[in-house]
Design a protein around this motif. Structure first.
Motif, mmCIF file in Angstrom:
data_model
loop_
_atom_site.group_PDB
_atom_site.id
_atom_site.type_symbol
_atom_site.label_atom_id
_atom_site.label_comp_id
_atom_site.label_asym_id
_atom_site.label_seq_id
_atom_site.Cartn_x
_atom_site.Cartn_y
_atom_site.Cartn_z
ATOM 1 N N GLU A 191 0.597 -1.588 -0.292
ATOM 2 C CA GLU A 191 -0.240 -0.305 0.083
ATOM 3 C C GLU A 191 1.167 1.739 -0.242
ATOM 4 O OE1 GLU A 191 -3.417 1.883 2.925
ATOM 5 O OE2 GLU A 191 -3.062 0.231 3.251
ATOM 6 N N ALA A 192 1.871 1.717 0.512
ATOM 7 C CA ALA A 192 2.582 2.903 0.811
ATOM 8 C C ALA A 192 3.057 2.374 -0.634
ATOM 9 C CB ALA A 192 4.050 2.071 1.551
ATOM 10 N N LEU A 215 11.339 0.307 14.794
ATOM 11 C CA LEU A 215 10.997 -0.630 13.419
ATOM 12 C C LEU A 215 11.204 0.369 12.731
ATOM 13 C CD1 LEU A 215 7.914 -1.735 15.190
ATOM 14 C CD2 LEU A 215 10.247 -3.224 14.352
ATOM 15 N N GLY A 216 10.925 0.005 11.020
ATOM 16 C CA GLY A 216 11.167 0.347 10.305
ATOM 17 C C GLY A 216 9.818 1.095 10.342
ATOM 18 N N GLU A 217 9.545 2.307 8.629
ATOM 19 C CA GLU A 217 8.570 2.901 8.590
ATOM 20 C C GLU A 217 7.861 2.445 7.195
ATOM 21 O OE1 GLU A 217 5.915 4.464 10.823
ATOM 22 O OE2 GLU A 217 6.839 4.378 12.225
ATOM 23 N N PRO A 218 6.837 2.205 7.020
ATOM 24 C CA PRO A 218 6.532 1.876 5.353
ATOM 25 C C PRO A 218 6.893 2.844 4.445
ATOM 26 C CG PRO A 218 5.318 1.599 7.418
ATOM 27 C CD PRO A 218 5.376 1.933 7.639
ATOM 28 N N HIS A 219 6.631 4.132 4.866
ATOM 29 C CA HIS A 219 7.579 5.196 3.580
ATOM 30 C C HIS A 219 8.254 5.276 3.557
ATOM 31 C CE1 HIS A 219 9.743 8.081 6.546
ATOM 32 N NE2 HIS A 219 8.393 7.643 7.034
ATOM 33 N N GLU A 220 9.420 4.590 4.845
ATOM 34 C CA GLU A 220 11.245 5.098 4.014
ATOM 35 C C GLU A 220 10.958 3.927 2.850
ATOM 36 O OE1 GLU A 220 12.631 6.478 8.690
ATOM 37 O OE2 GLU A 220 11.863 4.537 8.634
ATOM 38 N N VAL A 221 10.439 2.697 3.288
ATOM 39 C CA VAL A 221 10.961 1.637 1.892
ATOM 40 C C VAL A 221 10.316 1.842 1.257
ATOM 41 C CG1 VAL A 221 10.155 -0.990 1.576
ATOM 42 C CG2 VAL A 221 10.320 -0.126 4.054
ATOM 43 N N ALA A 222 8.835 2.673 0.587
ATOM 44 C CA ALA A 222 8.262 2.925 -0.185
ATOM 45 C C ALA A 222 9.120 3.820 -0.611
ATOM 46 C CB ALA A 222 7.214 3.809 0.278
#
Length: 250
Positions: A20-21, A215-222
């Motif tokens: 989703e991100a 923890l990592g954030e979804p937006h960082e991976v995106a």
């Protein structure tokens, strides 16, 4: 952020979490995106959330372990948008945890590999010809820090994620001179809805596994995925790019 204007992308596992991100980031960058997920209500909700007018998304319900379903999703994308330039093979799940290899069931092994590894192969199998027909592009396969190091009690997941690394490198070599780049992204533990639903003590323990202490954030991976898919990464292919707060550096 208009870095994907005129581009068509396909993202699997787009109904929540990292998928989703990533889909949201691509849409924000001007891409038209096919959202693929095995749960219709989730993928339709994501489409409505980020594309209320319906002009930039195509919601497709498909199980990536089914080769025919993936072939159909790619074909529908090309028919609907007229091309395919970018793909993110993200769909996956951990499977049974805390079971050593000697006790791991054959059924669970096959179930985990069918989605996590076969699903990426099915994506590549049909995305690559579509990208060639569209003049080239880029693909990101979602592996994991568990695709780089060993993890006890998760043999199927670890094997699948290591397999994605090899598959990525093979495809990258095959298409390096044909206008297609293929990379893998290896996140650590990320604060997705599923992980955030776990007990607080479990979340704290997972966060502590990262030298950065969180923890990592979804937006960082995106954002990292968007970079690898963009022309800013034009000389990058066949790589396994880690975003894990130092987890795999230990």
């Amino acid at each position: 952020m208009n870095d994907f204007a005129g581009r068509v992308a396909l993202v699997t596992g787009a109904g929540s979490g990292l998928g989703e991100a990533i889909a949201r980031r691509l849409l924000a960058g001007g891409a038209r995106v096919t959202l693929v997920d095995n749960r219709a209500e989730r993928v339709q909700a994501v489409a409505a959330r980020y594309d209320p007018t319906g002009g930039s998304t195509l919601a497709v319900t498909a199980d990536v372990s089914d080769a025919r379903a993936v072939e159909e999703a790619v074909a529908r994308t090309c028919a609907h948008f007229g091309a395919l330039h970018l793909a993110v093979n993200n769909a996956g799940f951990t499977g049974e945890r805390g079971v050593n290899t000697g006790e791991y069931s054959v059924e669970e092994w096959r179930r985990v590999l069918a989605t996590n590894l076969d699903g990426v192969f099915h994506g590549l199998r049909h995305e690559l010809p579509a990208l060639l027909a569209s003049g080239g592009g880029a693909i990101v396969n979602m592996t994991s820090a568990a695709g780089i190091v060993g993890v006890e009690g998760e043999p199927a997941y670890v094997a699948a994620k290591h397999g994605i690394v090899g598959l990525t490198r093979a495809a990258a070599l095959e298409y390096a001179t044909r206008g297609i780049r293929v990379n893998a992204l290896a996140p650590g533990f990320i604060a997705t809805p599923d992980l955030l639903a776990s007990p607080p003590q479990e979340r704290e323990a997972l966060a502590a596994l990262h030298p950065m202490g969180r923890l990592g954030e979804p937006h960082e991976v995106a954002e990292f995925a968007a970079f690898l898919l963009s022309e800013r990464a034009a000389f990058i292919t066949g790589g396994v790019h880690v975003i894990d707060g130092g987890y795999s550096a230990r």
